[in-house]
Design a protein around this motif. Structure first.
Motif, PDB file in Angstrom:
ATOM      1  N   GLY A 199       1.970  -1.576  -6.978  1.00 14.51           N
ATOM      2  CA  GLY A 199       2.220  -2.473  -5.853  1.00 14.51           C
ATOM      3  C   GLY A 199       1.514  -2.008  -4.605  1.00 14.51           C
ATOM      4  N   GLN A 200       1.089  -2.958  -3.812  1.00 12.28           N
ATOM      5  CA  GLN A 200       0.529  -2.678  -2.502  1.00 12.28           C
ATOM      6  C   GLN A 200       1.632  -2.839  -1.465  1.00 12.28           C
ATOM      7  N   HIS A 201       1.369  -2.366  -0.269  1.00 14.04           N
ATOM      8  CA  HIS A 201       2.306  -2.587   0.832  1.00 14.04           C
ATOM      9  C   HIS A 201       2.412  -4.095   1.040  1.00 14.04           C
ATOM     10  N   PRO A 202       3.649  -4.634   1.173  1.00 17.01           N
ATOM     11  CA  PRO A 202       3.794  -6.093   1.351  1.00 17.01           C
ATOM     12  C   PRO A 202       2.993  -6.594   2.552  1.00 17.01           C
ATOM     13  N   VAL A 258       4.398 -11.447   1.185  1.00 19.14           N
ATOM     14  CA  VAL A 258       3.811 -11.522  -0.147  1.00 19.14           C
ATOM     15  C   VAL A 258       3.743 -10.110  -0.722  1.00 19.14           C
ATOM     16  N   ASN A 259       4.262  -9.947  -1.929  1.00 18.52           N
ATOM     17  CA  ASN A 259       4.099  -8.693  -2.659  1.00 18.52           C
ATOM     18  C   ASN A 259       2.910  -8.860  -3.593  1.00 18.52           C
ATOM     19  N   ILE A 260       2.024  -7.872  -3.610  1.00 19.04           N
ATOM     20  CA  ILE A 260       0.811  -7.924  -4.419  1.00 19.04           C
ATOM     21  C   ILE A 260       0.852  -6.790  -5.432  1.00 19.04           C
ATOM     22  N   PHE A 261       0.594  -7.138  -6.689  1.00 16.53           N
ATOM     23  CA  PHE A 261       0.561  -6.147  -7.759  1.00 16.53           C
ATOM     24  C   PHE A 261      -0.815  -6.199  -8.420  1.00 16.53           C
ATOM     25  N   LEU A 262      -1.412  -5.018  -8.591  1.00 18.84           N
ATOM     26  CA  LEU A 262      -2.733  -4.905  -9.194  1.00 18.84           C
ATOM     27  C   LEU A 262      -2.629  -4.098 -10.476  1.00 18.84           C
ATOM     28  N   LEU A 263      -3.310  -4.570 -11.515  1.00 20.55           N
ATOM     29  CA  LEU A 263      -3.301  -3.884 -12.800  1.00 20.55           C
ATOM     30  C   LEU A 263      -4.237  -2.683 -12.723  1.00 20.55           C
ATOM     31  N   ASP A 264      -3.720  -1.501 -13.048  1.00 13.54           N
ATOM     32  CA  ASP A 264      -4.561  -0.305 -13.007  1.00 13.54           C
ATOM     33  C   ASP A 264      -5.216  -0.056 -14.371  1.00 13.54           C
TER      34      ASP A 264
END
Length: 196
Positions: A168-171, A155-161
């Motif tokens: 992106g976070q580490h998968p 799972v790839n996780i993306f967080l809005l800054d």
């Protein structure tokens, strides 16, 4: 009234008002007015993963002022303050979305950015479609976006800054624990999500 997918002009841009007039079986999404045809029926593996995520998220949000929905569920993403059906050109059906601002919900679905969106990729997803979805989720302010790769078990996780851009976070891989940023006490064991 459009009753067949073949009646659509794939070279033109459409709005949500157009989308509401279509009466045919094919499922599709609009991204900035352009049509993206969805797979007729997701694979069993895809459905297993969506179900497992739904159970984990559903159990977590009990008692929270949030709602979770699975596709087919229309998420209309307006550009700025353009919220009329004639002005909205992006309508997506994410596999799972969680909305905590319940004022965004109406009988047609969600108008505005969900707090969390999860897309489980299928073989039919094009790289252009994946890129376009990333961009519209970022532009519209979806706070957390997960892209699930069933084939690879990650799972790839993306967080809005703070600047409105995804980082992106580490998968996270099968067997690891995934912790949500938007819901910090939501921790999911991915071996349970990818279990067959």
């Amino acid at each position: 009234m459009i009753t067949s997918f073949d009646q659509l002009d794939l070279t033109r841009q459409y709005t949500y008002a157009d989308y509401l007039k279509w009466q045919f079986k094919e499922r599709l999404e609009l991204i900035k007015g352009h049509i993206y045809k969805m797979s007729p029926a997701p694979s069993r593996r895809h459905q297993d993963i969506v179900w497992n995520l739904n159970v984990a998220i559903g159990n977590h949000i009990k008692g929270h002022p949030c709602k979770a929905y699975s596709a087919p569920f229309d998420v209309r993403l307006p550009i700025r303050d353009k919220k009329s059906n004639q002005e909205i050109t992006t309508v997506l059906q994410p596999d799972i979305c969680v909305i905590c601002d319940l004022s965004k919900l109406d009988d047609k679905g969600c108008l505005g950015a969900p707090d969390l969106v999860i897309e489980v990729l299928s073989p039919g997803n094009s790289s252009r479609e994946i890129d376009q979805k990333f961009n519209v989720y970022e532009e519209s302010g979806v706070r957390e976006y997960w892209v699930v790769y069933p084939e690879y078990g990650h799972v790839n996780i993306f967080l809005l800054d703070e600047s409105g851009k995804y980082r992106g976070q580490h998968p996270k891989n099968n067997g690891q624990m995934l912790q949500s940023d938007v819901f910090p006490d939501l921790v999911i064991n991915l071996s349970e999500i990818f279990a067959e």
